[in-house]
Design a protein around this motif. Structure first.
Motif, PDB file in Angstrom:
ATOM      1  N   TYR A   1       6.306   3.393  -7.565  1.00  0.00           N
ATOM      2  CA  TYR A   1       5.703   4.722  -7.658  1.00  0.00           C
ATOM      3  C   TYR A   1       4.654   4.908  -6.571  1.00  0.00           C
ATOM      4  N   GLU A   2       3.892   3.876  -6.296  1.00  0.00           N
ATOM      5  CA  GLU A   2       2.812   3.964  -5.305  1.00  0.00           C
ATOM      6  C   GLU A   2       3.352   4.341  -3.943  1.00  0.00           C
ATOM      7  N   TRP A   3       4.469   3.772  -3.543  1.00  0.00           N
ATOM      8  CA  TRP A   3       5.031   4.074  -2.240  1.00  0.00           C
ATOM      9  C   TRP A   3       5.667   5.468  -2.216  1.00  0.00           C
ATOM     10  N   ASN A   4       6.485   5.770  -3.190  1.00  0.00           N
ATOM     11  CA  ASN A   4       7.263   7.002  -3.153  1.00  0.00           C
ATOM     12  C   ASN A   4       6.447   8.251  -3.465  1.00  0.00           C
ATOM     13  N   TYR A   5       5.477   8.142  -4.352  1.00  0.00           N
ATOM     14  CA  TYR A   5       4.693   9.312  -4.737  1.00  0.00           C
ATOM     15  C   TYR A   5       3.331   9.370  -4.053  1.00  0.00           C
ATOM     16  N   LEU A   6       2.760   8.226  -3.742  1.00  0.00           N
ATOM     17  CA  LEU A   6       1.395   8.192  -3.225  1.00  0.00           C
ATOM     18  C   LEU A   6       1.291   7.695  -1.791  1.00  0.00           C
ATOM     19  N   ARG A   7       2.410   7.198  -1.246  1.00  0.00           N
ATOM     20  CA  ARG A   7       2.453   6.641   0.114  1.00  0.00           C
ATOM     21  C   ARG A   7       1.453   5.501   0.268  1.00  0.00           C
ATOM     22  N   LYS A   8       1.409   4.634  -0.733  1.00  0.00           N
ATOM     23  CA  LYS A   8       0.550   3.457  -0.670  1.00  0.00           C
ATOM     24  C   LYS A   8       1.397   2.220  -0.889  1.00  0.00           C
ATOM     25  N   ASN A   9       1.135   1.183  -0.113  1.00  0.00           N
ATOM     26  CA  ASN A   9       1.836  -0.080  -0.316  1.00  0.00           C
ATOM     27  C   ASN A   9       0.997  -1.210   0.255  1.00  0.00           C
ATOM     28  N   ASN A  10       1.175  -2.362  -0.303  1.00  0.00           N
ATOM     29  CA  ASN A  10       0.516  -3.547   0.242  1.00  0.00           C
ATOM     30  C   ASN A  10       1.268  -4.006   1.481  1.00  0.00           C
ATOM     31  N   GLN A  11       0.524  -4.500   2.464  1.00  0.00           N
ATOM     32  CA  GLN A  11       1.150  -5.060   3.649  1.00  0.00           C
ATOM     33  C   GLN A  11       1.776  -6.412   3.281  1.00  0.00           C
ATOM     34  N   LEU A  12       3.070  -6.501   3.453  1.00  0.00           N
ATOM     35  CA  LEU A  12       3.777  -7.706   3.043  1.00  0.00           C
ATOM     36  C   LEU A  12       3.853  -8.670   4.216  1.00  0.00           C
ATOM     37  N   ASN A  13       3.576  -9.937   3.959  1.00  0.00           N
ATOM     38  CA  ASN A  13       3.611 -10.951   5.002  1.00  0.00           C
ATOM     39  C   ASN A  13       4.804 -11.860   4.744  1.00  0.00           C
ATOM     40  N   PHE A  14       5.758 -11.844   5.672  1.00  0.00           N
ATOM     41  CA  PHE A  14       6.971 -12.627   5.501  1.00  0.00           C
ATOM     42  C   PHE A  14       6.870 -13.926   6.290  1.00  0.00           C
ATOM     43  N   GLN A  15       6.838 -15.015   5.582  1.00  0.00           N
ATOM     44  CA  GLN A  15       6.783 -16.325   6.203  1.00  0.00           C
ATOM     45  C   GLN A  15       7.967 -17.161   5.728  1.00  0.00           C
ATOM     46  N   ARG A  16       8.622 -17.786   6.703  1.00  0.00           N
ATOM     47  CA  ARG A  16       9.765 -18.619   6.339  1.00  0.00           C
ATOM     48  C   ARG A  16       9.523 -20.033   6.875  1.00  0.00           C
TER      49      ARG A  16
END
Length: 291
Positions: free
Chosen positions: A276-291
């Motif tokens: 909901y945060e992304w689609n309605y509020l345009r908020k998201n946590n910055q995701l860090n992808f580490q492999r």
């Protein structure tokens, strides 16, 4: 030079957006080559441009009643109803010499590839040469004052934009772009069939009268309208690559998502695109992808 081509199947809107960003991340990290992906949507979905306000511009109840998903894109631009179409995503480094580190040049080159591809269907498409102000001469002054910002400006396929694709003066492809971490992601929708009533029903407008006026002035077209026959996704996804190969001077090699991209897309789906945060509020946590 070889690029990757992915002919994907149906996904819902949340998965489609997660996959495209996963490819963008993988390309930025040098794990995959420039990639063109063709795909479809099931169920149909409205994708919102990154900066748009979902509650203000989309008729949520109509979407829910019709079983239409609502998802925010990472790319800008206007809202799009994805139903009977071929959607493409195009991922490349922004400093790649084939796009000259230019936003407009990227639009122009990608549109050129589509135009060349459509020529194999006998369709004579062309670039929109200038950013139009179509609404200025579609509507009278009183109409424009009443409609304000809840008009054509919210809807993709309403006003032709610079270097997009039109046929017989009508827009056929709507595109949007984002640049992040040195990588370009461009989305585009090539209409196979256009249902105008359904399209207009999913947006908020001040009155029925304004909807009908805008509908009567709406300048967009579809492949079926131009060709006067049915055409399917499979046929299109086999024809269009030839146009991209000619325009960019590359060879497209058909492939699939890597295991890494699959993993990244699942994280993005769960933590970003389905929230909901992304689609309605345009908020998201910055995701860090580490492999």
């Amino acid at each position: 030079m070889e690029w990757r081509l992915i002919k994907d199947s149906y996904h819902n809107g949340f998965i489609n957006m997660a996959i495209d960003e996963a490819i963008m991340i993988a390309h930025r990290e040098g794990l995959v080559p420039p990639t063109i992906r063709f795909y479809q949507w099931s169920p149909p979905a409205v994708s919102l441009g990154y900066f748009q306000d979902l509650k203000k511009e989309i008729n949520i109840k109509v979407c829910q009643d019709l079983g239409i998903d609502m998802v925010r894109r990472p790319t800008g631009g206007k809202a799009v109803l994805h139903d009977q179409e071929l959607t493409y995503s195009f991922i490349i480094k922004e400093n790649d010499p084939l796009v000259n580190d230019s936003i407009l040049e990227t639009y122009k080159k990608i549109s050129g590839g589509i135009i060349r591809g459509l020529s194999y269907l006998g369709i004579k498409a062309e670039l929109v040469p200038l950013r139009g102000k179509l609404e200025n001469h579609l509507l009278g002054r009183s109409d424009k004052a009443r409609i304000h910002h809840l008009d054509f400006k919210s809807i993709c396929f309403s006003v032709p934009s610079q270097y997009e694709v039109q046929v017989e003066g009508k827009k056929m492809v709507g595109s949007a772009q984002v640049r992040k971490g040195g990588v370009v992601l461009q989305h585009g929708s090539l209409l196979i069939k256009l249902e105008k009533d359904k399209l207009f029903s999913v947006f908020n407008f001040p009155s029925v009268q304004i909807i009908e006026k805008l509908k009567s002035k709406f300048k967009a077209t579809s492949l079926e309208e131009i060709l006067k026959k049915k055409i399917d996704f499979s046929e299109l996804s086999n024809i269009l690559p030839h146009g991209f190969e000619e325009e960019f001077g590359v060879r497209l090699v058909e492939s699939k998502l890597t295991e890494s991209e699959e993993k990244i897309s699942k994280v993005l789906l769960e933590n970003k695109y389905s929230t909901y945060e992304w689609n309605y509020l345009r908020k998201n946590n910055q995701l860090n992808f580490q492999r």
